[in-house]
Design a protein around this motif. Structure first.
Motif, PDB file in Angstrom:
ATOM      1  N   VAL A 130      41.896  54.213  16.442  1.00  0.00           N
ATOM      2  CA  VAL A 130      43.017  53.342  15.695  1.00  0.00           C
ATOM      3  C   VAL A 130      42.446  52.825  14.627  1.00  0.00           C
ATOM      4  O   VAL A 130      41.547  51.566  14.748  1.00  0.00           O
ATOM      5  N   PHE A 131      42.852  52.961  13.369  1.00  0.00           N
ATOM      6  CA  PHE A 131      42.153  52.554  12.213  1.00  0.00           C
ATOM      7  C   PHE A 131      43.570  51.914  11.492  1.00  0.00           C
ATOM      8  O   PHE A 131      44.246  52.733  11.019  1.00  0.00           O
ATOM      9  N   THR A 132      43.528  50.552  11.078  1.00  0.00           N
ATOM     10  CA  THR A 132      44.448  49.907  10.324  1.00  0.00           C
ATOM     11  C   THR A 132      43.576  48.994   9.334  1.00  0.00           C
ATOM     12  O   THR A 132      43.001  48.254   9.640  1.00  0.00           O
ATOM     13  N   ASN A 133      44.149  48.839   8.121  1.00  0.00           N
ATOM     14  CA  ASN A 133      43.651  47.755   7.245  1.00  0.00           C
ATOM     15  C   ASN A 133      42.196  47.925   7.049  1.00  0.00           C
ATOM     16  O   ASN A 133      41.302  46.877   7.096  1.00  0.00           O
ATOM     17  N   ASP A 134      41.707  49.262   6.972  1.00  0.00           N
ATOM     18  CA  ASP A 134      40.113  49.451   6.951  1.00  0.00           C
ATOM     19  C   ASP A 134      39.686  48.894   7.923  1.00  0.00           C
ATOM     20  O   ASP A 134      38.087  48.510   7.710  1.00  0.00           O
ATOM     21  N   GLU A 135      39.945  48.953   9.096  1.00  0.00           N
ATOM     22  CA  GLU A 135      39.056  48.518  10.069  1.00  0.00           C
ATOM     23  C   GLU A 135      39.668  49.028  11.539  1.00  0.00           C
ATOM     24  O   GLU A 135      40.856  49.387  11.552  1.00  0.00           O
ATOM     25  N   PHE A 136      38.492  49.263  12.404  1.00  0.00           N
ATOM     26  CA  PHE A 136      39.060  49.844  13.770  1.00  0.00           C
ATOM     27  C   PHE A 136      39.692  48.648  14.583  1.00  0.00           C
ATOM     28  O   PHE A 136      39.045  47.472  14.695  1.00  0.00           O
ATOM     29  N   ILE A 137      40.813  48.837  15.199  1.00  0.00           N
ATOM     30  CA  ILE A 137      41.413  47.686  15.848  1.00  0.00           C
ATOM     31  C   ILE A 137      40.744  47.317  17.057  1.00  0.00           C
ATOM     32  O   ILE A 137      40.677  46.249  17.664  1.00  0.00           O
ATOM     33  N   ALA A 138      39.983  48.395  17.840  1.00  0.00           N
ATOM     34  CA  ALA A 138      39.267  48.186  18.967  1.00  0.00           C
ATOM     35  C   ALA A 138      37.974  47.054  18.567  1.00  0.00           C
ATOM     36  O   ALA A 138      37.543  46.372  19.560  1.00  0.00           O
ATOM     37  N   ASP A 139      37.766  46.897  17.399  1.00  0.00           N
ATOM     38  CA  ASP A 139      36.676  45.949  17.251  1.00  0.00           C
ATOM     39  C   ASP A 139      37.267  44.605  17.385  1.00  0.00           C
ATOM     40  O   ASP A 139      36.273  43.552  17.683  1.00  0.00           O
ATOM     41  N   LYS A 140      38.504  44.285  17.301  1.00  0.00           N
ATOM     42  CA  LYS A 140      39.111  42.977  17.583  1.00  0.00           C
ATOM     43  C   LYS A 140      39.788  42.938  18.638  1.00  0.00           C
ATOM     44  O   LYS A 140      39.904  41.814  19.445  1.00  0.00           O
TER      45      LYS A 140
END
Length: 319
Positions: free
Chosen positions: A169-179
């Motif tokens: 899942v990718f939103t606002n130029d970043e992977f949500i899973a990273d946060k």
């Protein structure tokens, strides 16, 4: 209360100064505004002989001011916490009243369409029953249990046709899973509304290229079976999910994790309240599943539709 800590801290500092014979400095604090800091700006000439005692007194004044600020922040934080808790309570009360009003309208519409002999609908509460004959849990009225306790459960296994978590899942130029990774199995049983477990299946059209291993082209819905083990035998569990399209496919229970008994095999959407008028074997929106005394529980779930989230993947080129 706000200001009380400030006054007490200033009082302690004044008493300390008087005790050490520094009446002039103590009088300055007494005559100052109650909300003004104890420390007063001091100017030291760069060529003057340093007054070590005065510097130490200034540092003590600063330290007392910091103690005052710390205490005032604590008091304010508690006040804001109480305000937020009260606001949340009022919002929850209003929400329950709105839900009750909505349900009453739905009940009226259904009854009036089915039977014209009814002219009003009344919400039943504990007051309508003999004391201690029933228990009201989240607006679900059931017979009063002989005993009740919450038991910890652990995940034995989760199997299905998809993947755990929100890796792509990718939103606002970043992977949500990273946060906020949603594939942590501990979130299934931690009884914490701020944590989420997610099981997903990524489908694509047959004409799309095969670009990564977790991409599927069969068009089937995501499904998984969660196997739980309770610390001691239990008779019910509660499933909390914000997904209104979550489908409960099957529930199996066992006392030894060897032979399983199927106690529910009719597909139903846990949160689709409208189905209460069509099927009376389940209390929709409650999330409660009851079964015979068991230690092991297998819950089979599936999706019904797609979310349309934006996904992305990293391609690593190896030479």
């Amino acid at each position: 209360m706000a200001g009380e800590h400030l006054s007490n801290q200033k009082k302690y500092r004044i008493e300390e100064l008087v005790l050490n014979g520094k009446q002039e400095r103590a009088d300055r604090i007494v005559n100052s505004d109650v909300y003004s800091p104890i420390f007063q700006n001091q100017f030291y000439h760069p060529e003057a002989e340093p007054d070590l005692e005065g510097v130490n007194d200034d540092l003590s004044d600063i330290l007392n001011d910091l103690f005052i600020l710390e205490g005032e922040f604590v008091v304010l934080a508690e006040s804001y916490k109480s305000l937020l808790e009260e606001s949340i309570l009022k919002i929850d009360t209003s929400k329950r009243e709105a839900i009750a009003a909505r349900e009453k309208i739905m009940d009226m519409n259904m009854i009036c369409n089915e039977d014209n002999g009814f002219f009003q609908v009344r919400t039943l509460t504990n007051d309508d029953f003999i004391e201690k004959d029933v228990i009201n849990n989240d607006n679900v009225i059931t017979a009063w249990p002989n005993g009740f306790t919450t038991v910890d459960c652990k995940i034995i296994d989760i199997v299905g046709n998809g993947i755990e978590g929100n890796h792509y899942v990718f939103t606002n130029d970043e992977f949500i899973a990273d946060k906020n990774f949603t594939g942590n199995r501990a979130a299934v049983t931690d009884d914490n509304i701020t944590t989420i477990y997610e099981y997903q299946k990524i489908n694509a059209d047959q004409n799309e290229p095969y670009v990564f291993t977790d991409l599927n082209f069969d068009g089937t819905e995501a499904y998984c079976t969660i196997t739980l083990e309770a610390n001691e035998p239990i008779t019910s569990i509660k499933i909390l999910s914000p997904d209104n399209e979550l489908v409960l496919r099957e529930v199996q229970v066992s006392v030894d994790n060897d032979e399983y008994l199927t106690i529910m095999d009719e597909a139903l959407k846990l949160n689709k309240r409208e189905n209460i008028y069509l099927k009376s074997k389940y209390i929709y929106e409650s999330g409660i599943i009851a079964f015979p005394l068991s230690t092991y529980i297998k819950i089979s779930l599936s999706s019904d539709g797609y979310t349309g989230e934006k996904i992305a993947f990293l391609h690593e080129h190896l030479e």
